[in-house]
Design a protein around this motif. Structure first.
Motif, short mmCIF file in Angstrom:
data_model
loop_
_atom_site.label_atom_id
_atom_site.label_comp_id
_atom_site.label_asym_id
_atom_site.label_seq_id
_atom_site.Cartn_x
_atom_site.Cartn_y
_atom_site.Cartn_z
N GLU A 1 -22.21 111.23 -28.58
CA GLU A 1 -23.59 110.78 -28.44
C GLU A 1 -23.64 109.35 -27.90
O GLU A 1 -22.70 108.56 -28.10
CB GLU A 1 -24.35 110.86 -29.76
N PHE A 2 -24.74 109.01 -27.21
CA PHE A 2 -24.91 107.66 -26.68
C PHE A 2 -25.06 106.64 -27.81
O PHE A 2 -24.47 105.57 -27.80
CB PHE A 2 -26.13 107.59 -25.75
N SER A 3 -25.84 107.00 -28.80
CA SER A 3 -26.04 106.15 -29.99
C SER A 3 -26.61 107.03 -31.09
O SER A 3 -26.88 108.23 -30.89
CB SER A 3 -27.01 105.00 -29.68
N ASP A 4 -26.81 106.45 -32.25
CA ASP A 4 -27.36 107.19 -33.39
C ASP A 4 -28.75 107.73 -33.11
O ASP A 4 -29.21 108.65 -33.80
CB ASP A 4 -27.39 106.31 -34.64
N LEU B 1 -15.39 105.53 -21.10
CA LEU B 1 -16.02 105.42 -22.41
C LEU B 1 -16.74 106.70 -22.80
O LEU B 1 -16.86 107.01 -24.00
CB LEU B 1 -17.00 104.25 -22.44
N SER B 2 -17.23 107.43 -21.83
CA SER B 2 -18.03 108.63 -22.10
C SER B 2 -17.34 109.91 -21.67
O SER B 2 -17.80 111.00 -22.00
CB SER B 2 -19.39 108.53 -21.41
N ASN B 3 -16.24 109.78 -20.94
CA ASN B 3 -15.51 110.95 -20.44
C ASN B 3 -14.13 110.97 -21.09
O ASN B 3 -13.24 110.20 -20.72
CB ASN B 3 -15.39 110.88 -18.92
N LYS B 4 -13.97 111.87 -22.03
CA LYS B 4 -12.69 112.03 -22.73
C LYS B 4 -12.04 113.38 -22.41
O LYS B 4 -11.17 113.85 -23.14
CB LYS B 4 -12.90 111.89 -24.25
N ARG B 5 -12.44 113.97 -21.30
CA ARG B 5 -11.94 115.29 -20.94
C ARG B 5 -10.45 115.22 -20.61
O ARG B 5 -9.94 114.19 -20.13
CB ARG B 5 -12.70 115.85 -19.75
N THR B 6 -9.78 116.35 -20.82
CA THR B 6 -8.35 116.44 -20.51
C THR B 6 -8.08 117.43 -19.37
O THR B 6 -6.92 117.71 -19.05
CB THR B 6 -7.55 116.87 -21.75
N LEU C 1 -18.03 96.36 -21.07
CA LEU C 1 -17.37 96.66 -22.33
C LEU C 1 -15.88 96.84 -22.10
O LEU C 1 -15.47 97.43 -21.08
CB LEU C 1 -17.94 97.94 -22.95
N GLU C 2 -15.08 96.38 -23.06
CA GLU C 2 -13.63 96.57 -22.98
C GLU C 2 -13.30 98.06 -22.96
O GLU C 2 -13.85 98.85 -23.73
CB GLU C 2 -12.95 95.90 -24.17
N GLY C 3 -12.42 98.44 -22.06
CA GLY C 3 -12.02 99.83 -21.94
C GLY C 3 -12.94 100.66 -21.07
O GLY C 3 -12.70 101.86 -20.88
N GLY C 4 -13.99 100.03 -20.53
CA GLY C 4 -14.93 100.75 -19.69
C GLY C 4 -14.60 100.64 -18.22
O GLY C 4 -13.56 100.10 -17.82
N GLY D 1 -23.89 98.42 -16.06
CA GLY D 1 -24.18 98.64 -17.46
C GLY D 1 -24.88 99.94 -17.81
O GLY D 1 -25.18 100.78 -16.96
N ALA D 2 -25.06 100.12 -19.11
CA ALA D 2 -25.91 101.13 -19.76
C ALA D 2 -25.24 102.47 -20.02
O ALA D 2 -25.90 103.41 -20.46
CB ALA D 2 -27.22 101.34 -18.99
N VAL D 3 -23.92 102.58 -19.80
CA VAL D 3 -23.26 103.82 -20.20
C VAL D 3 -23.04 103.86 -21.72
O VAL D 3 -22.91 104.92 -22.32
CB VAL D 3 -21.92 104.03 -19.44
N ALA D 4 -23.01 102.67 -22.32
CA ALA D 4 -22.93 102.52 -23.77
C ALA D 4 -23.59 101.19 -24.12
O ALA D 4 -23.63 100.27 -23.29
CB ALA D 4 -21.48 102.54 -24.23
#
Length: 342
Positions: A124-127, A179-184, A224-227, A253-256
């Motif tokens: 999710e983007f945020s809570d 940051l938003s794509n963790k696909r393998t 953001l770090e890691g982005g 910005g704005a992906v997280a």
């Protein structure tokens, strides 16, 4: 005094802009009946900027599927029924000697809607947002097809330009950012794999959008770090150029959620970097407040077009004021001539 570059024409493919002033796509969230149809608000809003002598108006993020809306009040282009209203917008802008484009979008995990939502990964983007369903290969294929059909409808409506929204944390941006794509699978991991979805969208759009300009809006850093980094986006921009993209509209910005240091021209260095390192035209955006600032960006070859957002919300006649600041006479609409150049 010399030439004022802000007010010189700019040609891309078959489209010639009368000046370098572009109205950025900005969501209006004004389809109150949740239908996605153009209404009187959109006609007044966009036509006013054409009357104000903006060279190119880009219509807000317009959803390629109902599920892809940012909000339930977004404009839509997921049905042929949307074409007639969009065509009216095009006709009124052309009547006022402005070119007009449309930004095609899918919100992905940043959709605040009643339906379930999808994204590259189930994050999710945020809570405040739903947890999306991770897209299957079938979902990806269907969404690429939705961008293609949206481009066909944009062509039928008569738009001069398409902008693909690959920024601000929406679906294409979600594929691009680690940051938003963790696909393998082949859509995640390496830069090449994270670019694959956008590459397929571009190829699909070009089958129905022939010999007309295509822009892509990107977020050149996630802040953001890691982005995603500006270097990542130089790589992406080179790929886009190979695929025939005409210009990169460079935001950030704005992906997280992130804290961003905002000041006049804060995003211009990213447009400058991508322009020169990827050898592709760029548009600069981000608190560009006046004509003098815009002229500096163009004269110093930091970008090719000036993309104005909030300043055009405050003042539909921003182009008129910029011309006065730069000491030139801007031809206005015939109906306004008695009060235009005083």
């Amino acid at each position: 005094m010399g030439e004022r570059k802000l007010f010189t024409p700019y040609t891309i493919k078959n489209m010639t802009l009368k000046n370098r002033i572009i109205m950025a796509p900005m969501c209006m969230y004004s389809c109150y009946d949740k239908s996605g149809f153009v209404n009187d608000w959109h006609i007044t809003h966009y036509t006013s900027r054409a009357v104000g002598q903006v060279g190119l108006v880009i219509v807000e993020a317009t959803a390629v599927t109902a599920q892809g809306r940012i909000s339930m009040q977004d404009l839509g282009i997921w049905s042929d029924d949307h074409i007639s209203g969009l065509k009216k917008l095009v006709e009124l802008n052309h009547m006022n000697n402005s070119k007009i484009g449309i930004q095609l979008n899918h919100a992905g995990r940043k959709a605040d809607i009643e339906e379930s939502i999808i994204a590259p990964s189930a994050l999710e983007f945020s809570d405040a947002y739903q947890t999306p369903k991770e897209m299957t290969k079938e979902d990806i294929k269907a969404t690429v097809g939705a961008f293609k059909e949206a481009a066909r409808r944009a062509d039928e409506a008569g738009f001069d330009l398409i902008e693909l929204h690959a920024a601000h944390g929406y679906l294409i941006n979600q594929f691009l950012s680690p940051l938003s794509n963790k696909r393998t699978d082949e859509y995640g991991g390496s830069l090449e794999n994270r670019y694959r979805f956008l590459s397929e969208v571009i190829d699909a759009v070009k089958t129905v959008w022939k010999n007309k300009p295509i822009f892509v809006r990107v977020s050149a850093t996630d802040h953001l770090e890691g982005g995603s980094t500006p270097d990542d986006h130089v790589y992406y921009a080179k790929k886009m150029k190979e695929q025939g993209i005409d210009l990169i509209d460079v935001s950030t910005g704005a992906v997280a959620p992130a804290k961003i240091d905002v000041f006049p021209g804060y995003q211009v260095p990213y447009a400058d970097k991508i322009k020169h390192e990827a050898d592709i035209a760029t548009g600069a955006v981000g608190l560009i407040l006046n004509g003098v600032q815009a002229e500096e960006i163009l004269k110093n070859d930091r970008a090719d077009l000036i993309i104005i957002a909030r300043a055009l919300l405050r003042n539909p006649y921003w182009a008129y004021d910029a011309a006065k600041e730069l000491g030139i006479t801007l031809e206005g609409p015939v109906q306004y001539q008695r009060g235009w150049n005083f």
